[in-house]
Design an enzyme around this catalytic site. Sequence first.
Site, short mmCIF file in Angstrom:
data_model
loop_
_atom_site.label_atom_id
_atom_site.label_comp_id
_atom_site.label_asym_id
_atom_site.label_seq_id
_atom_site.Cartn_x
_atom_site.Cartn_y
_atom_site.Cartn_z
N LEU A 153 0.82 -1.21 0.00
CA LEU A 153 0.00 0.00 0.00
C LEU A 153 0.86 1.26 0.00
O LEU A 153 0.41 2.32 -0.46
CB LEU A 153 -0.92 0.02 1.23
CG LEU A 153 -1.96 -1.09 1.32
CD1 LEU A 153 -2.69 -1.03 2.65
CD2 LEU A 153 -2.97 -0.96 0.17
N GLY A 156 7.65 3.32 3.70
CA GLY A 156 8.13 4.28 4.69
C GLY A 156 9.63 4.23 4.81
O GLY A 156 10.32 3.57 4.02
N GLY A 157 10.13 4.90 5.84
CA GLY A 157 11.57 4.98 6.02
C GLY A 157 12.20 3.66 6.40
O GLY A 157 13.36 3.40 6.06
N GLY A 159 10.43 0.48 6.03
CA GLY A 159 9.78 -0.70 5.46
C GLY A 159 8.53 -0.34 4.69
O GLY A 159 8.31 0.82 4.33
N CYS A 160 7.70 -1.35 4.43
CA CYS A 160 6.50 -1.18 3.60
C CYS A 160 5.24 -1.46 4.41
O CYS A 160 5.27 -2.10 5.46
CB CYS A 160 6.55 -2.14 2.41
SG CYS A 160 7.93 -1.86 1.29
N LYS A 175 2.14 -2.89 8.73
CA LYS A 175 3.39 -2.17 8.48
C LYS A 175 4.56 -3.02 8.95
O LYS A 175 4.60 -3.46 10.10
CB LYS A 175 3.40 -0.82 9.21
CG LYS A 175 4.69 -0.03 8.99
CD LYS A 175 4.55 1.43 9.38
CE LYS A 175 4.44 1.63 10.85
NZ LYS A 175 4.45 3.08 11.22
N ASP A 272 5.41 14.37 13.50
CA ASP A 272 5.59 14.01 12.09
C ASP A 272 4.26 14.09 11.35
O ASP A 272 3.95 13.23 10.52
CB ASP A 272 6.20 12.61 11.97
CG ASP A 272 6.78 12.34 10.58
OD1 ASP A 272 7.12 13.32 9.88
OD2 ASP A 272 6.90 11.17 10.21
#
Length: 442
Positions: A153, A156-157, A159-160, A175, A272
């Site tokens: 989907l 990220g920094g 992983g996926c 995640k 963030d």
Amino acid sequence: MKILLIFLLILHKPIWIIASLVDPFVSSPQIPPFSPIHTTITMDASSPGIHVRDEQQKNDSHNKKVMVFVVASTALGAVILSLLSFWIYYTKYCSKSNKKNLQSSDAEKGVGLAPFLSKFSSVKMVGKKGCVPIIDYKQIEKSTGNFKESNILGEGGFGCVYKAQLDDNLDVAIKMLNCENQYAEREFENEVDLLSKIQHPNVISLLGCGSNENSRFIVYELMQNGSLETQLHGPSHGSALTWHMRMKIALDTARGLKYLHEHCYPQVIHRDLKSSNILLDANFNAKLSDFGLAITDGSQNKNNIKLSGTLGYVAPEYLLDGKLTDKSDVYAFGVVLLELLLGRKPVEKLAPSQCQSIVTWAMPQLTDRSKLPNIVDNVIKNTMDPKHLYQVAAVAVLCVQPEPCYRPLIADVLHSLIPLVPVELGGTLRVSQVTQQPANSS
């Protein structure tokens, strides 16, 4: 107990010592008192009146000693009983209180993840508040199709994020974090710990977590419409987001932040906030996600924490001086509001080595009513009440002020947005049915 032993030892001392301590006028039997009267009595033994007086004095002295003994014993007994009662109270209630506080502290911390995650072998549900279900790695692997690329989907920094379906036909997002370094591990534990305590309609729901060697997994509710970033800057270029829908997303985001800032104790600073961390469900309800960098007020010195965040959203005072407050989240919210209003990315490249932020580009035009309509996203241009457009622009300008003291609280932002959102979308605006025909983005 030591105090009790001392008093018990005192009980074994001769009673005349206790009596002499209590009544200094009672003499020790070992050292007869010097009395001229007594000397006179012993010299004249033939006088009967003197014998009677001597006997009476002895009786008075004996009675006085008995009274002193009774008083001293009673006082000592009262002291011992008081100490005994205090000791019983302490052992019974204080130990129970300490145990309760310890249990409360453990509940607040949630699952002790570091030593615990490596031991589970199947889905484990922990029903207590502050704890999360631990999901077996094999089940995670199966539900993602062995981490099939087509199920990704987003990235990220560390992983996926994968779309998955658990055995009970529950669609979820998983995640995966590669925790080969301490920062990824810390973010994982921080996010699970925070989300296990937070429950709000505008904050993503944590469904479980898991681990396998250096990989960590967080399971969330699936948000069918992905992230706000994908909706605005992806292939559709925001075509699915009308003016009122964008205002609803802004309102939902503000509500989530207000909960973190004012209703969480201690206060939570997201740190963030950005369009990729605002997720949209099937009805475009917005929820805050990705709490790996979030901090709680008082958990650490905010002025000395490692600088983290995303370029374009980081507040100037945090970027330059490392100062982090809830106003840092307000700045990031202002940038998101500009994205919704203008349809532009927070940072755009002008040249290979030159970038321009949306704040720098838009600020001169946001305060000019003649220029503002020209920079609005083409998808929503001319579909809103001009007064509402000016109001939203004014809120955005306040949120991205360089000085944090000039920025509003998120609660003030929320109150400004509520009248701009229709009642059916969660606001208070009552409008007649208006046909909106968004222009196609070019």
